[in-house]
Design a protein around this motif. Structure first.
Motif, mmCIF file in Angstrom:
data_model
loop_
_atom_site.group_PDB
_atom_site.id
_atom_site.type_symbol
_atom_site.label_atom_id
_atom_site.label_comp_id
_atom_site.label_asym_id
_atom_site.label_seq_id
_atom_site.Cartn_x
_atom_site.Cartn_y
_atom_site.Cartn_z
ATOM 1 N N GLN A 1 0.774 -1.147 -0.008
ATOM 2 C CA GLN A 1 -0.074 -0.074 -0.215
ATOM 3 C C GLN A 1 0.966 1.283 -0.140
ATOM 4 O O GLN A 1 0.370 2.201 -0.599
ATOM 5 N N HIS A 2 2.073 1.078 0.648
ATOM 6 C CA HIS A 2 2.824 2.354 0.649
ATOM 7 C C HIS A 2 3.241 2.551 -0.904
ATOM 8 O O HIS A 2 3.599 3.870 -1.113
ATOM 9 N N ILE A 3 3.553 1.700 -1.607
ATOM 10 C CA ILE A 3 3.917 1.759 -2.881
ATOM 11 C C ILE A 3 2.879 2.245 -3.828
ATOM 12 O O ILE A 3 2.915 3.128 -4.588
ATOM 13 N N GLN A 4 1.535 1.587 -3.494
ATOM 14 C CA GLN A 4 0.613 1.798 -4.444
ATOM 15 C C GLN A 4 -0.572 2.450 -3.688
ATOM 16 O O GLN A 4 -1.705 1.518 -3.388
ATOM 17 N N PRO A 5 -0.634 3.516 -2.985
ATOM 18 C CA PRO A 5 -1.713 3.958 -2.029
ATOM 19 C C PRO A 5 -3.227 3.698 -2.453
ATOM 20 O O PRO A 5 -3.912 3.554 -1.518
ATOM 21 N N PHE A 6 -3.303 3.907 -3.847
ATOM 22 C CA PHE A 6 -4.667 3.937 -4.321
ATOM 23 C C PHE A 6 -5.070 2.610 -5.158
ATOM 24 O O PHE A 6 -5.865 2.586 -5.778
ATOM 25 N N ASN A 7 -4.390 1.445 -4.823
ATOM 26 C CA ASN A 7 -4.420 0.344 -5.775
ATOM 27 C C ASN A 7 -5.945 -0.042 -4.865
ATOM 28 O O ASN A 7 -5.882 -0.495 -3.838
ATOM 29 N N HIS A 8 -6.896 -0.379 -5.840
ATOM 30 C CA HIS A 8 -7.912 -0.866 -5.268
ATOM 31 C C HIS A 8 -7.932 -2.543 -4.750
ATOM 32 O O HIS A 8 -8.387 -2.604 -3.644
ATOM 33 N N ASP A 9 -7.201 -3.262 -5.353
ATOM 34 C CA ASP A 9 -7.162 -4.647 -4.865
ATOM 35 C C ASP A 9 -6.190 -4.740 -3.479
ATOM 36 O O ASP A 9 -6.708 -5.389 -2.780
ATOM 37 N N ILE A 10 -5.241 -3.786 -3.318
ATOM 38 C CA ILE A 10 -4.555 -3.804 -2.144
ATOM 39 C C ILE A 10 -5.145 -3.405 -0.958
ATOM 40 O O ILE A 10 -5.421 -4.060 -0.055
#
Length: 333
Positions: free
Chosen positions: A290-299
């Motif tokens: 999440q820190h790398i892709q904070p807006f990733n829906h799946d994460i």
């Protein structure tokens, strides 16, 4: 598919006139073979003739390719096929020259493109010969095939590579090895899309098996790592589909050894740990992703799922403790 020795593979007689679709929704074949006059002669001797029914797109099928095709074979004056695989929603991949050995069909397929539907007529020399294939195919039979190319992979170089010994494989230049690994990965991707996860896993592992050579330069190491990373991510995902989270975690962690900030690898590892109810490890992997892709829906959804699973786990632990101590409480009362 049929060779001179007879019908093979997925072909089987059609049980009734209403069962089994025609390729790409084509109208029933014309009988007898009246359309021969307008068909293209592929063999220069009239032995293989083709009529295109629906055009395809992209490149022509290359020699030695692995194809997914729908086909139906007919005898003259017969409106029911002597062999067909049109019942199968997802026909298996068949290799030219190995699974598809009917000479006329090999010649015809090498003129087709993905999505194309065509009708072929083969004289006995290009079909089942003077003896035929009793009881379905009489001697000296001219036959017609309707064929649809659903998909194909140019697997000839890859198949040939894996027939070599390990010592012979080591003599190949790196670029050729990377190309073979990429072909195997594409093969695995095809099987994965068809939800044939065991077959996909085997193809990915075959690709991974040839990427262990020692590089001679840093540039070569980067190329190997790039290819490895894609395969490892696919293996991790496939093992999740196979409900084998421990293996999914192992391959995800191998991917992180190459790229510790790879969000997909962190996500796969988090999913695997969640499947194994290792909630703390799952949270660690997913928070890093999440820190790398904070807006990733799946994460973000997986983190919500983790929180819900952990709450349920805590509630069950509380209930179990209450049941364990209930007898003691009643005695003390």
């Amino acid at each position: 598919m049929a060779g001179r020795g007879g019908a093979q593979g997925e072909a089987r007689p059609r049980p009734g006139p209403e069962s089994g679709p025609q390729p790409a929704g084509r109208a029933p074949a014309v009988f007898p073979f009246q359309w021969l006059a307008r068909a293209r002669d592929l063999s220069s001797d009239g032995g293989v003739r083709k009529e295109e029914l629906c055009p395809g797109s992209g490149q022509v099928v290359p020699p030695g390719a692995s194809l997914a095709v729908k086909y139906s074979g007919y005898l003259e004056h017969c409106d029911e096929p002597f062999c067909t695989n049109c019942y199968n929603k997802s026909p298996r991949l068949m290799k030219l020259g190995k699974d598809i050995t009917l000479l006329g069909l090999e010649i015809g397929l090498l003129t087709m493109k993905k999505g194309e539907v065509a009708r072929f007529v083969f004289t006995p020399d290009y079909a089942y010969g003077q003896q035929g294939c009793p009881p379905l195919i009489p001697p000296n039979a001219t036959v017609m095939f309707e064929v649809e190319v659903l998909d194909f992979l140019d697997s000839d170089e890859s198949d040939a590579f894996f027939e070599l010994t390990a010592e012979q494989q080591d003599t190949f230049p790196l670029q050729k090895v990377l190309k073979v690994a990429d072909t195997e990965r594409e093969f695995g991707n095809y099987l994965y899309r068809k939800q044939q996860f065991e077959g996909a896993k085997d193809r990915y592992k075959r690709a991974f098996s040839i990427l262990g050579r020692s590089p001679s330069t840093e540039a070569e190491q980067r190329q190997i790592d790039t290819s490895k990373l894609l395969v490892l991510l696919n293996l991790s995902l496939t093992y999740l589909k196979l409900e084998r989270p421990a293996q999914a975690l192992a391959y995800g962690e191998k991917a992180l050894e190459i790229d510790q900030r790879n969000a997909k690898a962190l996500f796969r590892c988090g999913q695997a740990c969640l499947c194994m109810t290792e909630y703390e490890k799952a949270r660690d992997f997913l928070i890093r992703a999440q820190h790398i892709q904070p807006f990733n829906h799946d994460i973000n959804n997986e983190l919500k799922k983790l929180a819900s699973c952990y709450r349920d786990y805590v509630e069950k632990e509380k209930e179990m403790c209450c049941r364990m101590f209930a007898p003691l409480n009643s005695l003390s009362g």
